[in-house]
Write an enzyme that holds these catalytic residues in place. Sequence first.
Site, PDB file in Angstrom:
ATOM      1  CE1 TYR A  10      -3.335  -2.336   5.052  1.00 53.96           C
ATOM      2  CE2 TYR A  10      -3.187  -0.078   4.268  1.00 53.96           C
ATOM      3  CZ  TYR A  10      -3.409  -1.422   4.016  1.00 53.96           C
ATOM      4  OH  TYR A  10      -3.701  -1.835   2.745  1.00 53.96           O
ATOM      5  CB  SER A  51      -0.891   0.005   1.252  1.00 55.44           C
ATOM      6  OG  SER A  51      -1.516   1.258   1.433  1.00 55.44           O
ATOM      7  CE  LYS A  62      -1.268  -4.429   3.166  1.00 55.08           C
ATOM      8  NZ  LYS A  62      -1.525  -5.752   2.542  1.00 55.08           N
TER       9      LYS A  62
END
Length: 326
Positions: free
Chosen positions: A150, A127, A154
């Site tokens: 997050y 991402s 990632k």
Amino acid sequence: MHVLVTGANGFVGRALAARLAAAGRLGDRALTRLSLLDMGFGDAPAREGLVHRHAGDLADAAMLDRALAGAPLDAVFHLASIPGGTAEADYALARRVNLDATLGLLERGRAQVLVGGAAPVFIFASSIAVFGPLSAPVTDDTLPRPQMTYGAQKLAGEILVDDFSRRGWVDGRSLRLPGVLARPPARTGQLSAFLSDIIRELAAGRPFVSPMSPQARTWASSLPNVVDNLLHAAVLDVMGQARRRTYTLPTSCFSMAELVDAIAQVHGADAVRRVRYEPDAAIEQRFGGFAPLHAQAALAAGFRADDSLVDLVRGALDGIGHPGAG
């Protein structure tokens, strides 16, 4: 050829699985089995021709053993994740899915190689959250500085994919995905869901309140474009790309006013008057100050953005149906 898709009942996963099943091949190789994995698939049959659906926890090694028994993996599309807002709110769940499950899948590649099998191609859906704030132009040399759990997880996944590839246990490729439009309405924890909502609501003839100002700029791609890029990654000659394994995908950079104008071109000029701007400072700070992207390595490797913002809007509702007015 045995292909596994994780997160296969999610927004991108469903579109990717449908494309693979319809083609019956990946590149120049015919599919013999398409294994789809997610927490559930509603009323869909467990098996349907070459498609095998497995409902369960991706981090459950015993469940994976049962699902994949006797069928070595040739390619893995690892899409499953716990996204932004949910990952911030539930660290334990995010770690289990975003870190533990990713490592578990990579270990399956290692185990397959150690008994004499081939290393599976491993496409990891990363991402742009790995970068943190996008207030300065992003190039292939921009250092990741994630500001959310997050994004940090990632980035850790990218590093693991690189290391397992270096050791010959997988043939990995990590793609840094932008926002993907237009997601159906659902509680997914996606803080950028308003970018999907505005397309869907205006296309349906309904009013919309934008949480970002007209001049706020962000990035996004259509669902068909992202699926195209995932499929391209699976057949990419990594050795011919200076062994590069991590790519920031090309995408569209636009203001909210430009997006509304594009929606109006596709779905009717009156869309413009149905938008009211009520900026949310937190949303605009996170998503509204994106600088230009220069994804030269990805472009050279054959990855592509939507041809135009109008094409993005047209493609955004593909695969989820055009909403009716009312």
